[in-house]
Design a protein around this motif. Structure first.
Motif, PDB file in Angstrom:
ATOM      1  N   ARG A  50       0.809  -1.221   0.000  1.00 34.57           N
ATOM      2  CA  ARG A  50       0.000   0.000   0.000  1.00 34.57           C
ATOM      3  C   ARG A  50       0.844   1.274   0.000  1.00 34.57           C
ATOM      4  O   ARG A  50       0.367   2.328  -0.420  1.00 34.57           O
ATOM      5  N   TRP A  89      -4.581   4.326  10.855  1.00 31.74           N
ATOM      6  CA  TRP A  89      -5.165   5.649  11.054  1.00 31.74           C
ATOM      7  C   TRP A  89      -4.076   6.622  11.466  1.00 31.74           C
ATOM      8  O   TRP A  89      -2.967   6.217  11.820  1.00 31.74           O
ATOM      9  N   ARG A 100      -5.582   9.943   3.193  1.00 30.93           N
ATOM     10  CA  ARG A 100      -6.689  10.047   2.211  1.00 30.93           C
ATOM     11  C   ARG A 100      -6.149   9.939   0.787  1.00 30.93           C
ATOM     12  O   ARG A 100      -6.716   9.251  -0.056  1.00 30.93           O
ATOM     13  N   ILE A 103      -5.354   6.349  -0.039  1.00 32.27           N
ATOM     14  CA  ILE A 103      -6.530   5.513  -0.324  1.00 32.27           C
ATOM     15  C   ILE A 103      -7.059   5.823  -1.726  1.00 32.27           C
ATOM     16  O   ILE A 103      -7.420   4.916  -2.481  1.00 32.27           O
ATOM     17  N   ALA A 113      -8.961  -1.337  -0.499  1.00 33.60           N
ATOM     18  CA  ALA A 113      -8.769  -0.474   0.676  1.00 33.60           C
ATOM     19  C   ALA A 113     -10.099   0.199   0.941  1.00 33.60           C
ATOM     20  O   ALA A 113     -10.758   0.640   0.006  1.00 33.60           O
ATOM     21  N   GLU A 114     -10.531   0.239   2.193  1.00 34.88           N
ATOM     22  CA  GLU A 114     -11.812   0.895   2.487  1.00 34.88           C
ATOM     23  C   GLU A 114     -11.724   1.620   3.825  1.00 34.88           C
ATOM     24  O   GLU A 114     -10.816   1.376   4.621  1.00 34.88           O
ATOM     25  N   TRP A 115     -12.677   2.515   4.059  1.00 29.20           N
ATOM     26  CA  TRP A 115     -12.764   3.206   5.352  1.00 29.20           C
ATOM     27  C   TRP A 115     -13.734   2.443   6.239  1.00 29.20           C
ATOM     28  O   TRP A 115     -14.791   2.017   5.780  1.00 29.20           O
ATOM     29  N   GLU A 141     -11.473   8.226  10.882  1.00 35.42           N
ATOM     30  CA  GLU A 141     -11.070   7.727   9.564  1.00 35.42           C
ATOM     31  C   GLU A 141     -10.067   6.596   9.762  1.00 35.42           C
ATOM     32  O   GLU A 141      -8.873   6.849   9.954  1.00 35.42           O
ATOM     33  N   ALA A 143      -8.494   3.298   7.983  1.00 31.12           N
ATOM     34  CA  ALA A 143      -8.400   2.575   6.709  1.00 31.12           C
ATOM     35  C   ALA A 143      -8.250   1.087   6.994  1.00 31.12           C
ATOM     36  O   ALA A 143      -7.569   0.686   7.952  1.00 31.12           O
ATOM     37  N   TYR A 145      -7.274  -2.549   5.101  1.00 31.11           N
ATOM     38  CA  TYR A 145      -6.718  -3.227   3.924  1.00 31.11           C
ATOM     39  C   TYR A 145      -6.889  -4.725   4.152  1.00 31.11           C
ATOM     40  O   TYR A 145      -6.175  -5.312   4.980  1.00 31.11           O
TER      41      TYR A 145
END
Ligand SMILES: Cc1cc2nc3c(=O)[nH]c(=O)nc-3n(C[C@H](O)[C@H](O)[C@H](O)COP(=O)(O)OP(=O)(O)OC[C@H]3O[C@@H](n4cnc5c(N)ncnc54)[C@H](O)[C@@H]3O)c2cc1C
Length: 401
Positions: A50, A89, A100, A103, A113-115, A141, A143, A145
């Motif tokens: 990532r 985070w 951000r 992502i 990848a999602e929140w 927020e 993230a 993975y």
């Protein structure tokens, strides 16, 4: 097929020696200490896809995940791939903005990848002490993975060297390379501490943080920074930790036998000024910090702490290929090499057996001009590491882009 001397038996040397034997080369591995006892034994060892940029390196990172999986499927005796999701985070405005952007970049590449909302974080990782719901401290927020995981580098090295030996390779430990004879731009002899004098078609420099010293023995210039980092391993404890945590200033992941592995940039920053005798105290400080994130760690103690020297090329990208000065000295050195070693080994072996790999063109040693200023790191993970280690205490992470 060439006769190759591989210097170094960390993850890079093991992957390269194995791939060379598979390609039909005759291989001798020369290791100054024990196998997998250098940086590959003192590392956090997680999948870093990532944070790998630019695209050429991101693609190599994806290919290396596949190569790790392919090699693992063929080896039932040693398990080194441990698939595990990651939660990440950040705290400061600048770091949250960078997350951000990451992502968004990963979404553009189709990388999962999602929140996660705070309730989902609690469900995905029950070991984590989340601040009270709705409080200012609660990270909003986070993230997630779902792919990736962590690796057991000594198991990887043992497995690949065993397979290389079955294909005819020989591995000499406790025998440092101490000299080379160079004639007309070619290495004609490699000398070791035990008095061996060996000749080969090609010498492959996989000495990691010591790679610059090996190049110098042949009269070649190679710039590799050594950046110290510490990991601490706890005693076995039932934390229930399910994920790799990339929290502000603390990384934690499950480790073998119910242990937890810990790392912090803040601790790495202290290493240079801390005598070896005080490092135990740093490891205990690391565990104390981790206990605020994973409360069950209050029942653990530090079982081991290890300091490794990361081999970091000036721009953060791997260095793979021949330098301009010596025709038969091939270099394979990289930061994040636990993740990248399998693909680097395969591509290097293809080249050394006559099949030029254009995927390696962005990573040639010849991209550095002798005497030029050190280039800025272009790889996101190296930029972040340098910013966090080099930032002065208490300051917000510097943006070095
Ligand atoms: C704290 C920390 C966290 C990290 N986290 C990650 C991560 O999450 N993911 C990741 O992918 N990477 C991570 N890394 C980086 C990774 O560990 C290194 O990139 C990797 O271990 C380098 O492997 P190597 O085989 O090149 O070097 P090494 O493992 O150091 O192997 C080089 C070998 O060469 C031998 N050698 C040196 N000189 C000679 C000589 N003259 N003669 C013979 N042999 C010689 C040494 O004894 C050594 O065994 C981390 C590193 C640290 C320190």
């Amino acid at each position: 097929m060439p006769y190759a001397i591989v210097i170094g038996a960390g993850v890079v040397g093991a992957a390269t020696a194995h791939a060379l034997t598979v390609a039909g080369a005759q291989v001798v591995v020369l290791e100054g200490g024990q196998v997998a006892a250098g940086c590959s034994a003192a590392t956090f060892a997680v999948d870093i896809t990532r944070v790998k940029t630019p695209p050429a390196l991101f693609d190599l990172a994806l290919a290396s995940v596949a190569e790790h999986a392919r090699l693992q499927r063929a080896d039932a005796d040693q398990a080194w791939v441990h698939p595990t999701a990651t939660l990440e985070w950040e705290e400061t405005q600048a770091d949250r903005q960078r997350l951000r952007e990451r992502i968004r970049r990963l979404h553009r590449c189709g990388y999962p990848a999602e929140w996660l909302a705070p309730q989902r974080v609690r469900a995905v990782e029950p070991a984590l002490a989340m601040p009270p719901q709705g409080s200012d401290e609660e990270p909003t927020e986070v993230a997630f993975y779902p792919e990736g995981g962590w690796y057991d580098p000594p198991a990887f090295v043992r497995a690949l060297l065993r397979r290389a030996k079955r294909q005819g390779a020989s591995v000499h430990v406790n025998d440092s390379v101490i000299g080379m004879t160079v004639d007309d731009g070619r290495i004609t002899e490699v000398c070791t501490a035990s008095g061996q004098r060996l000749t080969a078609d090609v010498v492959v420099n996989c000495a990691g943080p010591q790679a610059a010293g090996i190049a110098a023995l042949a009269g070649a210039e190679l710039s590799v920074r050594q950046i110290a980092g510490m990991v601490a391993i706890t005693t076995p404890v039932h934390t229930g930790l399910q994920t790799i945590l990339a929290a502000p200033d603390l990384n934690a992941r499950p480790h073998l036998g119910g242990r937890v592995m810990l790392h912090s940039w803040l601790i790495d920053r202290e290493l240079e000024d801390t005598p070896a005798s005080r490092r135990r105290a740093l490891a205990e400080e690391l565990l104390r910090r981790a206990g605020t994130l994973i409360p069950m760690l209050s029942q653990a103690t530090v079982e081991a702490s290890r300091v490794g020297l990361r081999p970091v090329p000036p721009d953060g990208l791997p260095i793979v290929g021949f330098p301009s000065e010596v025709a038969n000295l091939y270099t394979v050195v990289s930061h994040s090499a636990i993740h990248l070693a399998p693909i680097l080994g395969v591509l290097a072996a293809r080249e050394l057996t006559g099949d030029r790999q254009h995927r390696l063109d962005p990573f040639r040693p010849t991209r550095f001009r002798p005497g030029a200023d050190r280039p800025q790191a272009v790889d996101e993970s190296t930029r972040t590491m340098l910013a966090r280690i080099e930032a002065s205490n208490g300051c917000e992470t510097a943006d070095v882009r």
